[in-house]
Design a protein around this motif. Structure first.
Motif, PDB file in Angstrom:
ATOM      1  N   ILE A 377       0.863  -1.392   0.122  1.00 29.70           N
ATOM      2  CA  ILE A 377       0.113  -0.232   0.157  1.00 29.70           C
ATOM      3  C   ILE A 377       0.877   1.105  -0.168  1.00 29.70           C
ATOM      4  CG2 ILE A 377      -0.153  -0.027   2.662  1.00 29.70           C
ATOM      5  CD1 ILE A 377      -2.848   1.155  -0.082  1.00 29.70           C
ATOM      6  N   GLN A 378       2.035   1.110   0.667  1.00 29.40           N
ATOM      7  CA  GLN A 378       2.887   2.586   0.737  1.00 29.40           C
ATOM      8  C   GLN A 378       3.515   2.933  -0.517  1.00 29.40           C
ATOM      9  OE1 GLN A 378       3.617  -0.468   2.217  1.00 29.40           O
ATOM     10  NE2 GLN A 378       5.806  -0.989   2.005  1.00 29.40           N
ATOM     11  N   TYR A 379       3.436   2.092  -1.566  1.00 30.51           N
ATOM     12  CA  TYR A 379       3.787   2.331  -3.016  1.00 30.51           C
ATOM     13  C   TYR A 379       2.852   2.777  -3.874  1.00 30.51           C
ATOM     14  CZ  TYR A 379       7.858  -0.448  -1.260  1.00 30.51           C
ATOM     15  OH  TYR A 379       8.917  -0.922  -0.282  1.00 30.51           O
ATOM     16  N   LEU A 380       1.487   2.608  -3.419  1.00 28.47           N
ATOM     17  CA  LEU A 380       0.586   3.330  -4.363  1.00 28.47           C
ATOM     18  C   LEU A 380       0.190   4.696  -4.142  1.00 28.47           C
ATOM     19  CD1 LEU A 380      -2.116   0.113  -3.722  1.00 28.47           C
ATOM     20  CD2 LEU A 380      -0.808   0.714  -5.601  1.00 28.47           C
ATOM     21  N   ASP A 381       0.293   5.364  -5.283  1.00 23.22           N
ATOM     22  CA  ASP A 381      -0.172   6.874  -4.960  1.00 23.22           C
ATOM     23  C   ASP A 381      -1.878   7.134  -5.171  1.00 23.22           C
ATOM     24  OD1 ASP A 381      -1.063   6.578  -7.779  1.00 23.22           O
ATOM     25  OD2 ASP A 381       1.033   7.364  -8.500  1.00 23.22           O
ATOM     26  N   GLU A 382      -2.127   8.096  -4.698  1.00 19.88           N
ATOM     27  CA  GLU A 382      -3.482   8.561  -4.626  1.00 19.88           C
ATOM     28  C   GLU A 382      -4.504   8.102  -5.879  1.00 19.88           C
ATOM     29  OE1 GLU A 382      -4.494  11.914  -2.385  1.00 19.88           O
ATOM     30  OE2 GLU A 382      -3.140  11.280  -0.483  1.00 19.88           O
ATOM     31  N   PRO A 383      -4.000   9.001  -7.075  1.00 20.92           N
ATOM     32  CA  PRO A 383      -4.504   8.790  -8.205  1.00 20.92           C
ATOM     33  C   PRO A 383      -4.794   7.239  -8.410  1.00 20.92           C
ATOM     34  CG  PRO A 383      -2.801  10.579  -8.326  1.00 20.92           C
ATOM     35  CD  PRO A 383      -2.792   9.810  -7.128  1.00 20.92           C
ATOM     36  N   THR A 384      -3.741   6.423  -8.552  1.00 19.86           N
ATOM     37  CA  THR A 384      -4.117   5.155  -8.771  1.00 19.86           C
ATOM     38  C   THR A 384      -5.193   4.406  -7.857  1.00 19.86           C
ATOM     39  OG1 THR A 384      -1.596   4.962  -9.512  1.00 19.86           O
ATOM     40  CG2 THR A 384      -2.565   2.720  -8.900  1.00 19.86           C
ATOM     41  N   VAL A 385      -4.747   4.726  -6.666  1.00 22.14           N
ATOM     42  CA  VAL A 385      -5.971   3.913  -5.591  1.00 22.14           C
ATOM     43  C   VAL A 385      -7.175   4.404  -5.964  1.00 22.14           C
ATOM     44  CG1 VAL A 385      -6.785   3.766  -3.454  1.00 22.14           C
ATOM     45  CG2 VAL A 385      -4.314   3.807  -3.772  1.00 22.14           C
ATOM     46  N   ASN A 386      -7.551   5.651  -6.214  1.00 23.08           N
ATOM     47  CA  ASN A 386      -8.976   6.184  -6.733  1.00 23.08           C
ATOM     48  C   ASN A 386      -9.295   5.736  -7.822  1.00 23.08           C
ATOM     49  OD1 ASN A 386      -9.998   8.045  -4.312  1.00 23.08           O
ATOM     50  ND2 ASN A 386      -7.636   8.648  -4.536  1.00 23.08           N
ATOM     51  N   THR A 387      -8.711   5.746  -8.785  1.00 26.03           N
ATOM     52  CA  THR A 387      -9.034   5.445 -10.393  1.00 26.03           C
ATOM     53  C   THR A 387      -9.149   4.047 -10.793  1.00 26.03           C
ATOM     54  OG1 THR A 387      -7.096   6.122 -11.187  1.00 26.03           O
ATOM     55  CG2 THR A 387      -8.630   7.863 -10.766  1.00 26.03           C
ATOM     56  N   GLN A 388      -8.009   2.934 -10.381  1.00 27.91           N
ATOM     57  CA  GLN A 388      -7.676   1.787 -10.782  1.00 27.91           C
ATOM     58  C   GLN A 388      -7.906   0.870  -9.599  1.00 27.91           C
ATOM     59  OE1 GLN A 388      -4.164   1.693 -13.283  1.00 27.91           O
ATOM     60  NE2 GLN A 388      -3.899   3.930 -12.872  1.00 27.91           N
ATOM     61  N   ILE A 389      -7.792   1.011  -8.381  1.00 23.15           N
ATOM     62  CA  ILE A 389      -7.909  -0.192  -7.336  1.00 23.15           C
ATOM     63  C   ILE A 389      -9.230   0.040  -6.474  1.00 23.15           C
ATOM     64  CG2 ILE A 389      -7.078  -0.741  -5.335  1.00 23.15           C
ATOM     65  CD1 ILE A 389      -4.429  -0.200  -6.566  1.00 23.15           C
ATOM     66  N   PHE A 390      -9.691   1.134  -6.143  1.00 21.75           N
ATOM     67  CA  PHE A 390     -10.901   1.028  -5.393  1.00 21.75           C
ATOM     68  C   PHE A 390     -12.071   0.946  -6.086  1.00 21.75           C
ATOM     69  CE2 PHE A 390     -14.586   3.654  -3.384  1.00 21.75           C
ATOM     70  CZ  PHE A 390     -14.176   3.039  -1.885  1.00 21.75           C
ATOM     71  N   PRO A 391     -12.120   1.265  -7.446  1.00 19.04           N
ATOM     72  CA  PRO A 391     -13.321   0.726  -8.220  1.00 19.04           C
ATOM     73  C   PRO A 391     -13.609  -0.680  -8.255  1.00 19.04           C
ATOM     74  CG  PRO A 391     -12.397   2.731  -9.127  1.00 19.04           C
ATOM     75  CD  PRO A 391     -11.581   2.240  -8.130  1.00 19.04           C
ATOM     76  N   HIS A 392     -12.550  -1.268  -8.206  1.00 20.75           N
ATOM     77  CA  HIS A 392     -12.631  -2.868  -8.399  1.00 20.75           C
ATOM     78  C   HIS A 392     -12.935  -3.600  -6.648  1.00 20.75           C
ATOM     79  CE1 HIS A 392     -11.482  -2.868 -12.408  1.00 20.75           C
ATOM     80  NE2 HIS A 392     -10.303  -2.414 -12.108  1.00 20.75           N
ATOM     81  N   VAL A 393     -11.884  -2.791  -5.589  1.00 21.52           N
ATOM     82  CA  VAL A 393     -12.130  -3.388  -4.427  1.00 21.52           C
ATOM     83  C   VAL A 393     -13.560  -3.254  -3.907  1.00 21.52           C
ATOM     84  CG1 VAL A 393     -11.476  -2.929  -2.064  1.00 21.52           C
ATOM     85  CG2 VAL A 393      -9.848  -2.858  -4.009  1.00 21.52           C
ATOM     86  N   VAL A 394     -14.396  -2.140  -4.334  1.00 21.45           N
ATOM     87  CA  VAL A 394     -15.682  -2.110  -3.766  1.00 21.45           C
ATOM     88  C   VAL A 394     -16.599  -3.212  -4.072  1.00 21.45           C
ATOM     89  CG1 VAL A 394     -15.650   0.353  -3.429  1.00 21.45           C
ATOM     90  CG2 VAL A 394     -16.322  -0.400  -5.451  1.00 21.45           C
ATOM     91  N   LEU A 415      -6.752   1.739   2.952  1.00 20.99           N
ATOM     92  CA  LEU A 415      -6.914   2.607   1.686  1.00 20.99           C
ATOM     93  C   LEU A 415      -7.639   4.008   1.974  1.00 20.99           C
ATOM     94  CD1 LEU A 415      -8.565   0.052  -0.792  1.00 20.99           C
ATOM     95  CD2 LEU A 415      -6.378   0.908  -0.921  1.00 20.99           C
ATOM     96  N   ALA A 416      -8.312   3.900   3.258  1.00 23.65           N
ATOM     97  CA  ALA A 416      -8.921   5.241   3.328  1.00 23.65           C
ATOM     98  C   ALA A 416      -8.244   6.625   3.398  1.00 23.65           C
ATOM     99  CB  ALA A 416      -9.630   5.194   4.742  1.00 23.65           C
ATOM    100  N   PRO A 417      -6.640   6.500   3.982  1.00 23.88           N
ATOM    101  CA  PRO A 417      -5.924   7.820   4.021  1.00 23.88           C
ATOM    102  C   PRO A 417      -5.541   8.330   2.425  1.00 23.88           C
ATOM    103  CG  PRO A 417      -4.926   6.011   5.296  1.00 23.88           C
ATOM    104  CD  PRO A 417      -6.018   5.297   4.714  1.00 23.88           C
ATOM    105  N   GLU A 421     -12.565  12.743  -1.773  1.00 24.74           N
ATOM    106  CA  GLU A 421     -13.541  13.228  -0.952  1.00 24.74           C
ATOM    107  C   GLU A 421     -14.771  12.318  -1.395  1.00 24.74           C
ATOM    108  OE1 GLU A 421     -16.065  15.694   1.516  1.00 24.74           O
ATOM    109  OE2 GLU A 421     -13.980  15.461   1.367  1.00 24.74           O
ATOM    110  N   ALA A 422     -14.886  12.115  -2.623  1.00 21.47           N
ATOM    111  CA  ALA A 422     -16.132  11.400  -2.989  1.00 21.47           C
ATOM    112  C   ALA A 422     -16.129   9.862  -2.796  1.00 21.47           C
ATOM    113  CB  ALA A 422     -16.318  11.302  -4.633  1.00 21.47           C
ATOM    114  N   ASN A 423     -14.977   9.139  -2.875  1.00 24.47           N
ATOM    115  CA  ASN A 423     -15.043   7.827  -2.552  1.00 24.47           C
ATOM    116  C   ASN A 423     -15.102   7.420  -0.981  1.00 24.47           C
ATOM    117  OD1 ASN A 423     -14.656   6.931  -5.292  1.00 24.47           O
ATOM    118  ND2 ASN A 423     -12.438   7.056  -5.093  1.00 24.47           N
ATOM    119  N   LEU A 424     -14.476   8.538  -0.226  1.00 26.20           N
ATOM    120  CA  LEU A 424     -14.592   8.251   1.105  1.00 26.20           C
ATOM    121  C   LEU A 424     -15.804   8.467   1.994  1.00 26.20           C
ATOM    122  CD1 LEU A 424     -13.023   7.451   3.622  1.00 26.20           C
ATOM    123  CD2 LEU A 424     -12.044   9.754   3.692  1.00 26.20           C
ATOM    124  N   ASN A 425     -16.195   9.733   1.684  1.00 29.66           N
ATOM    125  CA  ASN A 425     -17.349  10.240   2.410  1.00 29.66           C
ATOM    126  C   ASN A 425     -18.672   9.968   1.797  1.00 29.66           C
ATOM    127  OD1 ASN A 425     -16.098  12.097   4.571  1.00 29.66           O
ATOM    128  ND2 ASN A 425     -15.165  12.953   2.692  1.00 29.66           N
TER     129      ASN A 425
END
Length: 735
Positions: A377-394, A415-417, A421-425
């Motif tokens: 997780i420490q090697y993943l940047d925020e754009p990658t998490v929000n656009t490529q990972i979180f949509p699949h994880v949910v 993943l939360a940190p 805004e949209a994905n978290l809240n």
């Protein structure tokens, strides 16, 4: 018209390093570090400068150039490019280090393990077997100076300057004229009579014996020193003695020598050699064999050299995933090898594979990724998490497999940190609300509450105000006791995020209702939290000037630092529920019962535990618990400080021993949730709705009790009728 001759050295696509040559071997060649001009990739460059009057040496260098260019074998130095002019010869090979330099550097760092030495010697013997048995060539220069090591720790055979044909069609062995190399010649070469009977491999196997002696004991002072094995391992000594025997006829063929050393208990019969041999043939292995190999590989990686893992195992793992359909089985060894990489290498090699894996529909792949997310997780940047990972994880929140839902919830802690805004809240809160209200697995509902308390500090102020109080209140009404405990601890861990009005009007009424909870663990935590909130209210009442300081975090923007207080309780909660959840899921993989068991009052010692009374599973409100008899003893006052930040809240594992004896309490009461869906969002509590549900629950409970009494009365009447028996007829005795 002027004609300008091009300089082939200047146009050569490789350039020498300005550093001086490193450990150049005896002979005509000087070894330089170099790089490819186009890519900057490192190479080694062997350079020979043509000198006047050294025609014989030049012929030796040209012969070596030709041999290395035409011979291709995994254990022979790999030729990349070359340059031949009237003034010089350049041979470009893979980046290597002379074996002598490599052994010296490793000795200073702690020395080589026997595993590495066994595989290195295996490679040299295999190269000799290829030359003698497949090519009918005699190397004629096997020694420390002819062996090189690449960046993966693989040993390569070079020094082809004095090679000749074993069939004799190219003349006899060329003269070396270099004492440092001639000291490795076998004694029979000094016999000019030619009466010694020998095999074509005899001389090279003698030199192999000299190489083995030097690897374990250092430079060979004289041939007589070969009689003393020194530090050569005992399992290798018998085979070593065959190599340096005086009779050249009994020296084994290289292939036979490998076979002897690979026998059970042999020097080359170990896990490291077996792993390397499998990797060399992995492309022709069956899928089942690959699966078994990768499953066992991670256990052995800890004992393998770091360079070997980075440069040999890692490429094979990436290839197996990309082209071999290896699936989730490569994840464990992949992340284990990833620990040896720098941050830049990890970004280049591992992260693209991880991102691709998250889009996989393979459940085994998804759950392995979620379980091991902490490693990358420490090697993943925020754009990658929000656009490529979180949509699949949910998608895991909606999965029918409880294990995937649970791991998806836990992954949100990491993943939360990095969520926007949209994905978290919005998106995440929607899924958490649905899980807490409708999931049929009690431990998953508990973990959802725990996770919410942990990530509460990352939420926006408006989301915190709208979500936390309602969510934790809902958790305190869950039929699953650990969920109620998690709800209480959620209030306690996020105490600094509530206003004094919320503490007095929303939180304390909920906590007070739990002081008569059937489970003592819930009551204990409720009393602790109540004392803490009361102390907080009392301090503000005594000194109203403290109000601003106490409520400073209520309207503050999301801040990771605020979540520190939650770490002490959320950490154990997730860990404790993990094993508990897995046991429940294994016991009830598809459980979705239609009734909930009301938690029973603790049974006095010496008395059997009463059976749980089934009731209709309605959304539980605080009024529900009023139907229970309130004759429980109040919890003993604790003398401990009422601070939840530093207090040991215990472990949910403790609840397992008490609750495991009951019926299916883990998933009870969820069918009615499906029948009476609750909102998928947390807003202000709808107290009228909760009261209506409570009245319905009371009415249904009364109806059930009446039905039970009616059945009991019918059963008693039937028992009395049966006890009377059939009517007896009079009889008289016959004569």
């Amino acid at each position: 018209m002027w004609l300008f001759a091009r300089d082939p050295v200047r146009d050569f696509p490789f350039e020498l390093s300005p550093e001086p040559p490193e450990g150049s071997p005896p002979g005509p060649w000087a070894l330089h570090r170099g790089r490819k001009k186009a890519t900057g990739s490192p190479v080694s460059i062997f350079v020979y400068d043509v000198k006047p009057g050294a025609e014989e040496l030049t012929q030796v260098a040209k012969a070596a150039f030709k041999r290395l260019k035409t011979l291709r074998h995994p254990n022979i130095l790999a030729y990349i490019d070359g340059l031949e002019t009237d003034k010089c010869l350049h041979i470009v090979t893979e980046a290597v280090t002379p074996l002598g330099v490599y052994l010296k550097a490793r000795a200073e760092a702690g020395g080589l393990k026997e595993l590495e030495l066994s595989w290195g010697l295996h490679q040299i013997v295999k190269a000799l077997s290829f030359l003698v048995n497949d090519c009918s060539l005699i190397h004629n220069n096997v020694c420390m100076a002819a062996v090189f090591v690449d960046r993966a720790g693989e040993w390569k055979l070079g020094g082809l300057d004095y090679m000749y044909s074993a069939q004799g069609n190219g003349g006899g062995p060329p003269s070396k004229g270099i004492p440092e190399l001639e000291q490795y010649d076998p004694p029979e070469l000094a016999d000019s009579s030619g009466r010694a009977v020998r095999e074509k491999w005899s001389a090279d196997m003698w030199r192999l014996g000299c190489l083995i002696w030097e690897v374990f004991n250092g430079p060979l002072p004289r041939a007589a020193a070969l009689r003393n094995p020194g530090k050569i391992p005992k399992s290798l000594v018998p085979h070593y003695c065959e190599l340096v025997g005086a009779n050249p006829k009994v020296r084994p063929n290289p292939a036979r020598f490998l076979q002897n050393c690979r026998a059970p208990g042999g020097f080359m019969n170990n896990r490291f050699v077996e792993t390397n041999l499998f990797l060399e043939e992995i492309q022709i292995k069956e899928p089942a064999e690959k699966q078994k190999f990768f499953q066992e590989l991670s256990k052995s990686l800890d004992s393998f050299p770091e360079d070997f893992c980075r440069h040999k195992v890692l490429p094979q793992l990436l290839t197996a995933f990309e082209f071999g359909n290896a699936g989730a089985v490569v994840l464990t060894p992949l992340f284990k090898v990833g620990k040896f990489l720098s941050a830049e290498e990890y970004q280049q090699k591992i992260i693209p594979v991880v991102v691709k894996m998250f889009s996989s529909t393979d459940r085994a792949m998804r759950i392995r990724l979620l379980q091991q997310m902490e490693q990358f997780i420490q090697y993943l940047d925020e754009p990658t998490v929000n656009t490529q990972i979180f949509p699949h994880v949910v998608h895991g929140f909606l999965d029918t497999n409880p294990a995937i839902r649970e791991q998806t919830v836990k992954s949100m802690l990491l993943l939360a940190p990095k969520l926007n805004e949209a994905n978290l809240n919005v998106e995440l809160m929607k899924h958490f609300a649905r899980l807490q209200a409708k999931d049929d697995q009690g431990p998953i509902r508990c973990n959802t509450t725990v996770c919410l308390g942990k990530i509460g500090s990352y939420l926006s102020a408006s989301t915190r105000h709208r979500v936390l109080t309602s969510a934790f209140s809902r958790a305190t009404k869950d039929p699953f006791a650990p969920s109620r405990v998690a709800g209480v601890l959620g209030f306690a861990a996020t105490h600094n995020l509530y206003s004094m009005n919320d503490c007095a009007h929303k939180i304390l009424p909920v906590l007070c209702g739990l002081t008569v909870d059937p489970e003592k663990s819930v009551r204990d935590q409720a009393f602790k939290a109540i004392r803490s909130f009361l102390s907080k209210l009392e301090s503000v009442s005594e000194d109203p000037t403290q109000l601003a300081e106490v409520e400073k975090d209520v309207h503050a923007a999301s801040s990771p630092g605020v979540g520190g207080a939650a770490a002490s309780w959320a950490g154990w909660a997730v860990t404790g529920v993990s094993s508990l959840t897995s046991k429940l899921i294994r016991a009830h993989p598809t459980a979705a019962p239609a009734e909930a068991s009301v938690p029973q009052r603790p049974t006095p010692e010496g008395l059997p535990a009463p059976a749980p009374t089934p009731v209709p599973a309605t959304p539980t409100s605080s009024a529900h618990w009023e139907t229970q008899e309130e004759d429980k003893d109040t919890a003993e006052d604790s003398s401990a400080a009422d601070r939840w930040d530093d207090e040991d809240w215990g472990s949910l594992e403790e609840a397992e021993s008490v609750l495991a004896q009951q019926d299916d309490w883990s998933s009870g009461g969820q069918t009615s949730r499906a029948g009476q869906p609750r909102p998928d969002s947390w807003g202000d509590d709808n107290w009228e709705g909760l009261e209506m549900e409570s009245r319905q629950a009371k009415a249904e409970l009364a109806r059930k009790k009446r039905e039970e009494r009616r059945r009991e009365m019918e059963a008693k009447r039937a028992e009395k009728k049966a006890a009377k028996g059939p009517m007896k007829l009079g009889t008289r005795k016959l004569d």
